[in-house]
Design a protein around this motif. Structure first.
Motif, PDB file in Angstrom:
ATOM      1  N   PHE A 151       0.821  -1.217   0.000  1.00  0.00           N
ATOM      2  CA  PHE A 151       0.000   0.000   0.000  1.00  0.00           C
ATOM      3  C   PHE A 151       0.853   1.265   0.000  1.00  0.00           C
ATOM      4  CE2 PHE A 151      -2.794  -3.253   1.823  1.00  0.00           C
ATOM      5  CZ  PHE A 151      -3.908  -3.093   1.020  1.00  0.00           C
ATOM      6  N   ALA A 152       2.120   1.146  -0.404  1.00  0.00           N
ATOM      7  CA  ALA A 152       3.060   2.274  -0.447  1.00  0.00           C
ATOM      8  C   ALA A 152       3.370   2.794   0.949  1.00  0.00           C
ATOM      9  CB  ALA A 152       2.527   3.407  -1.347  1.00  0.00           C
ATOM     10  N   LEU A 153       3.342   1.903   1.944  1.00  0.00           N
ATOM     11  CA  LEU A 153       3.732   2.244   3.308  1.00  0.00           C
ATOM     12  C   LEU A 153       5.191   1.839   3.503  1.00  0.00           C
ATOM     13  CD1 LEU A 153       0.495   0.973   5.057  1.00  0.00           C
ATOM     14  CD2 LEU A 153       1.161   3.360   4.743  1.00  0.00           C
ATOM     15  N   LEU A 309      -5.172   4.453   8.072  1.00  0.00           N
ATOM     16  CA  LEU A 309      -3.750   4.719   7.860  1.00  0.00           C
ATOM     17  C   LEU A 309      -3.476   5.175   6.430  1.00  0.00           C
ATOM     18  CD1 LEU A 309      -0.850   4.731   8.821  1.00  0.00           C
ATOM     19  CD2 LEU A 309      -0.730   2.266   8.391  1.00  0.00           C
ATOM     20  N   ILE A 310      -4.126   4.549   5.460  1.00  0.00           N
ATOM     21  CA  ILE A 310      -3.961   4.975   4.070  1.00  0.00           C
ATOM     22  C   ILE A 310      -4.393   6.425   3.909  1.00  0.00           C
ATOM     23  CG2 ILE A 310      -4.858   4.642   1.721  1.00  0.00           C
ATOM     24  CD1 ILE A 310      -4.966   1.631   2.335  1.00  0.00           C
ATOM     25  N   LYS A 311      -5.491   6.779   4.561  1.00  0.00           N
ATOM     26  CA  LYS A 311      -6.058   8.118   4.444  1.00  0.00           C
ATOM     27  C   LYS A 311      -5.092   9.211   4.932  1.00  0.00           C
ATOM     28  CE  LYS A 311     -10.243   8.253   5.854  1.00  0.00           C
ATOM     29  NZ  LYS A 311     -11.422   8.315   6.759  1.00  0.00           N
ATOM     30  N   ALA A 318      -2.238   8.491  -2.419  1.00  0.00           N
ATOM     31  CA  ALA A 318      -2.021   8.752  -3.851  1.00  0.00           C
ATOM     32  C   ALA A 318      -2.048   7.451  -4.648  1.00  0.00           C
ATOM     33  CB  ALA A 318      -0.688   9.471  -4.048  1.00  0.00           C
ATOM     34  N   ALA A 319      -1.446   6.400  -4.109  1.00  0.00           N
ATOM     35  CA  ALA A 319      -1.444   5.105  -4.800  1.00  0.00           C
ATOM     36  C   ALA A 319      -2.859   4.564  -4.930  1.00  0.00           C
ATOM     37  CB  ALA A 319      -0.557   4.114  -4.053  1.00  0.00           C
ATOM     38  N   TRP A 323      -5.113   3.957  -8.458  1.00  0.00           N
ATOM     39  CA  TRP A 323      -5.751   2.668  -8.753  1.00  0.00           C
ATOM     40  C   TRP A 323      -7.234   2.860  -9.000  1.00  0.00           C
ATOM     41  CZ3 TRP A 323      -9.641  -0.455  -7.005  1.00  0.00           C
ATOM     42  CH2 TRP A 323      -9.604  -1.811  -7.383  1.00  0.00           C
ATOM     43  N   MET A 324      -7.873   3.681  -8.171  1.00  0.00           N
ATOM     44  CA  MET A 324      -9.310   3.902  -8.317  1.00  0.00           C
ATOM     45  C   MET A 324      -9.628   4.589  -9.634  1.00  0.00           C
ATOM     46  SD  MET A 324     -10.266   4.961  -4.396  1.00  0.00           S
ATOM     47  CE  MET A 324     -11.903   5.546  -4.842  1.00  0.00           C
TER      48      MET A 324
END
Length: 429
Positions: A151-153, A309-311, A318-319, A323-324
């Motif tokens: 998830f680009a973390l 966490l992604i938010k 951005a990743a 994708w969306m």
């Protein structure tokens, strides 16, 4: 008229919410495939006794449980590990070992709703059954790390806090704790980080242990402790040890853990644990009344905390956004510029869809300008204009607005070449 709302702790998934959820699921499944795991599923409704046997009568306070019309006591699953253990006990002879299985699906817990915790949530469950080697534990930790990196973390975004229940078993043995007191002790340690020191000390004193003794023990365990040597060597070889922090304060409150335990936490935002798991060598035997002994280890990751966490992580958000956008975008929008050609246009739509292209068109007669606007709204990469010139069509790159004429029989080939080009490619530019 009454206004109906979702049940507390449950969610509606509008199209954009579904897209975010599908993104998470797709990435989870991608990591599972790369690690050679296969997907399984169990029922969302199980016998309440399955959970009682694993966790005791008190677990029913956290369950959505009820009695069916057939007088069966059932519960909506709060987790999947008991279901997996039940399935493995019944069918493990049919599968070579180790069994590397994963599952993605909903779970339900009747708990107080708060940030990162809902009563309905989706969970990613990853388990290795039939393998007692520390290599399986290391594989799981690596899997958990990759399930976040996808998830680009990065290392500065999360950490795996690693411990081992055997360390605490040795510590508790010095105080001659019986099974009931040992379970109570582990519950105290599991909540120690979140509870006030005075409360923790009071509970420990009731068990004949002081908070100072616990702190001294925790301070004595570091990454050079021999218990962690196999995992350190394995994960260092992969370049993943940098994500791990030895933390004996991690015990995982569930009684069935027998060895390695770990939890994944974000570093910057104070969120709840993103994932957690460990080794549970006795659970399959417990649920099969000892008829099947199958060593096992696994972890689970929930979508709610991960979504939070992604938010709050720009690179991860951005990743997901990219994708969306790609997932939502059409390949082609067919524009019907001459209604007398609608039948031919419908034939083109069908051909393109059968060729695997995401294709749409206007159901009713509309001005060409409005159809182009619909194509833009759908983020279509290309438009195909079907007009009076049929069987000659106009193929347009909707990003650059450049056009070319193409014969209807050559449309799929021309589109295939154009779609294979990068977004900034020169074809139709």
């Amino acid at each position: 008229m009454p206004t109906f709302q979702t049940v507390k702790g449950f969610r509606d998934f509008l199209p954009e919410d579904c897209a975010r959820r599908n993104y998470i699921f797709a990435r989870w499944r991608e990591v599972a495939a790369r690690h050679g795991f296969v997907e399984y599923e169990g029922p969302t409704l199980e016998s309440t006794d399955l959970y009682r046997k694993k966790s005791g009568q008190e677990i029913t306070e956290q369950l959505f449980c009820f009695t069916t019309k057939g007088e069966e006591e059932v519960s909506m699953r709060p987790e999947v590990t008991p279901t997996l253990a039940r399935m493995a006990a019944a069918k493990q002879r049919d599968y070579p070992k180790p069994m590397k299985w994963f599952q993605v699906g909903p779970c339900y817990r009747y708990e107080r709703q708060q940030r990162g915790r809902l009563r309905e949530f989706y969970q990613y469950n990853v388990d290795i059954l039939g393998e007692s080697s520390p290599a399986a534990d290391a594989e799981l930790v690596a899997f958990a790390i990759e399930s976040l990196r996808v998830f680009a973390l990065e290392p500065g975004d999360f950490v795996i806090r690693l411990s081992d229940r055997r360390l605490w078993a040795d510590f508790a043995a010095k105080f001659s704790l019986d099974e009931e007191k040992n379970a109570a002790f582990l519950q105290v340690i599991d909540k120690m980080e979140r509870a006030p020191e005075a409360v923790t000390d009071q509970k420990l004193q009731a068990l004949g242990i002081s908070l100072a003794q616990v702190k001294e023990f925790i301070a004595s365990v570091d990454e050079n402790h021999p218990t962690f040597a196999p995992l350190r060597e394995n994960l260092s070889a992969r370049g993943l040890w940098q994500y791990v922090k030895i933390d004996p304060g991690i015990v995982r409150g569930l009684a069935y853990y027998t060895g390695t335990v770990f939890e994944a936490f974000d570093v910057k935002h104070g969120l709840r644990a993103i994932a957690g798991g460990g080794r549970y060598d006795n659970l399959v035997g417990l649920l099969s009344d000892g008829s099947v002994n199958l060593p096992a280890c696994g972890f689970a990751m929930g979508d709610v905390v991960l979504g939070e966490l992604i938010k709050v992580t720009p690179a991860a958000q951005a990743a997901m956004d990219q994708w969306m956008r790609n997932a939502a975008a059409l390949d082609v929008y067919v524009i019907i510029a001459d209604e007398t050609q609608r039948s031919n246009a419908l034939g083109i739509v069908q051909r393109l869809r059968q060729a695997g292209l995401r294709t749409d068109y206007s159901f009713t007669a509309q001005k060409v300008g409005k159809q182009f606007q619909a194509a833009d709204n759908a983020k279509a990469r290309f438009s195909v204009v079907v007009g009076a010139e049929y069987p000659t069509l106009t193929l347009q790159n909707m990003r650059t607005r450049f056009k070319s004429e193409v014969a209807v029989d050559a449309l799929e080939q021309k589109l295939g070449e154009a779609l294979a080009e990068p977004e900034t490619g020169t074809l139709l530019a």
